[in-house]
Design an enzyme around this catalytic site. Structure first.
Site, PDB file in Angstrom:
ATOM      1  N   LYS A   1     102.839 -38.941  35.181  1.00 39.10           N
ATOM      2  CA  LYS A   1     101.910 -40.103  36.466  1.00 39.10           C
ATOM      3  C   LYS A   1     100.766 -39.413  36.959  1.00 39.10           C
ATOM      4  CE  LYS A   1     105.568 -42.844  37.446  1.00 39.10           C
ATOM      5  NZ  LYS A   1     105.603 -44.252  37.131  1.00 39.10           N
TER       6      LYS A   1
ATOM      7  N   TYR B   1     106.951 -36.099  33.397  1.00 38.74           N
ATOM      8  CA  TYR B   1     107.007 -37.180  34.613  1.00 38.74           C
ATOM      9  C   TYR B   1     105.840 -37.272  35.016  1.00 38.74           C
ATOM     10  CZ  TYR B   1     108.979 -40.133  38.180  1.00 38.74           C
ATOM     11  OH  TYR B   1     108.874 -41.603  39.218  1.00 38.74           O
TER      12      TYR B   1
ATOM     13  N   LYS C   1     105.157 -41.615  27.475  1.00 37.06           N
ATOM     14  CA  LYS C   1     104.710 -42.222  26.838  1.00 37.06           C
ATOM     15  C   LYS C   1     104.282 -43.607  27.504  1.00 37.06           C
ATOM     16  CE  LYS C   1     105.668 -43.472  21.970  1.00 37.06           C
ATOM     17  NZ  LYS C   1     106.518 -43.158  21.140  1.00 37.06           N
TER      18      LYS C   1
ATOM     19  N   GLY D   1      95.284 -52.821  30.512  1.00 37.06           N
ATOM     20  CA  GLY D   1      94.153 -53.492  29.493  1.00 37.06           C
ATOM     21  C   GLY D   1      94.449 -55.262  29.516  1.00 37.06           C
TER      22      GLY D   1
END
Ligand code: UDP
Length: 313
Positions: free
Chosen positions: A152, A148, A94, A105
């Protein structure tokens, strides 16, 4: 002159806290954000008295609000050791995906430049050695490291999309194994594990036959590379790491010698998908940023050992 305002996520972590120090030294106003799952307030305790420093206890996987202007956002929030992301796989996914989206954003809304912490893990168990930025990697998406590695990789894709689609100013650093003060003694990574074991007089646990390699960069060098990348106009990913490669066996012997410990090396099973070799090709960082590491492993290990000696006491 008004100060540049910088948001550093994962600001209470190992790298995040060193970045806070660096940007304060560059006369910026620093806002550190961390949910303190793997980070620690101890790493930034020395900054709380400053007027140019703020701390928000927040999980960036949820909507992120920061009032006022922002010039730079550095997204360093993430569990970063194999033990940590095995323990909290969903949060790891997450923070790399939803967290990155929230921060992109925010960067867009503020007109800020965004730098994301990517990793040599995007190369997986690499079939190209040393790893150049052009290599696409060899990652198992459903293996234990997938949470992970894929977060990434998604993070890089998302960041690049914000750059191409929205024209956001973005930077991507691929960080190789890094060490120094403020690493967590119990994060399971090889350096804190070996130093902790050596200082307690326990045997050092090498995984597999210890022939796998890593290349360790001292944290001050890494921070300098990140700072230069942020200030550069390089949008493509850049490897930052120290190309001095050693086997885990050699590394264990080095730690035993450095600590003067009587410990021996013992062998434990190799974790699944543990990369057999890792070494950054840093040609691009040299050419584009004029950067290369200045500290040898031995020079970096001195302050690191001192730090851990105080922790083990
Ligand atoms: N390792 C080891 N003993 C330990 C911890 C790690 O031999 O107690 C090995 C691990 O299997 C890997 C290397 O050291 O090959 C580096 O592991 P680390 O967890 O530090 O990071 P990685 O580079 O794998 O992400």
């Amino acid at each position: 002159m008004t100060k540049k305002r910088v948001l550093i996520t994962g600001g209470a972590g190992f790298l995040g806290s060193h970045l806070c120090d660096r940007f304060l030294a560059e006369r910026c106003h620093v806002i550190a954000m961390d949910n303190l799952i793997t980070g620690s307030l101890e790493n930034i305790e020395h900054l709380f008295h400053r007027e140019d420093f703020e701390f928000y206890h927040h999980d960036v996987s949820k909507f992120v609000h920061v009032s006022g202007d922002l010039d730079y956002i550095l997204h360093f929030a993430s569990p970063a050791s194999p033990i940590d992301y095995l323990k909290i796989p969903i949060q790891t996914l997450k923070v790399g995906s939803l967290g990155t989206h929230n921060l992109l954003g925010l960067a867009k809304a503020k007109g800020a430049r965004m730098l994301i912490a990517s990793t040599s893990e995007v190369y997986g168990d690499p079939l190209v050695h040393p790893q150049t930025e052009e290599y696409w990697g060899n990652v198992n998406p459903v293996g234990p490291r997938g949470v992970y590695d894929e977060a990434k990789r998604f993070q890089e894709a998302m960041t690049m999309a914000y750059h191409t689609y929205h024209g956001l100013e973005t930077r991507i650093v691929r960080i190789f194994n890094t060490f120094g003060p403020r690493m967590r003694l119990d994060d399971g990574r090889v350096l804190p594990a070996f130093i902790g074991q050596a200082l307690r007089g326990e045997d050092l646990t090498a995984f597999g036959d210890g022939s796998q390699t890593r290349s360790f960069c001292y944290v001050d060098d890494l921070i300098e590379g990140i700072y230069r990348l942020l200030m550069s106009d390089c949008v493509d990913p850049v490897n930052i790491g120290n190309p001095d490669e050693i086997t885990i066996n050699q590394f264990a012997e080095e730690i035993i010698k450095l600590t003067g410990s009587q410990s021996k090396i013992i062998y434990k099973p190799l974790p699944k998908d543990d990369p057999m070799q890792r070494q950054p090709n840093i040609t691009k960082a040299k050419e584009v940023l004029g950067w290369e590491p200045k500290y040898s492993r031995n020079e970096g290990l001195k302050p690191t050992l001192e730090y851990f000696q105080n922790k083990v006491k």
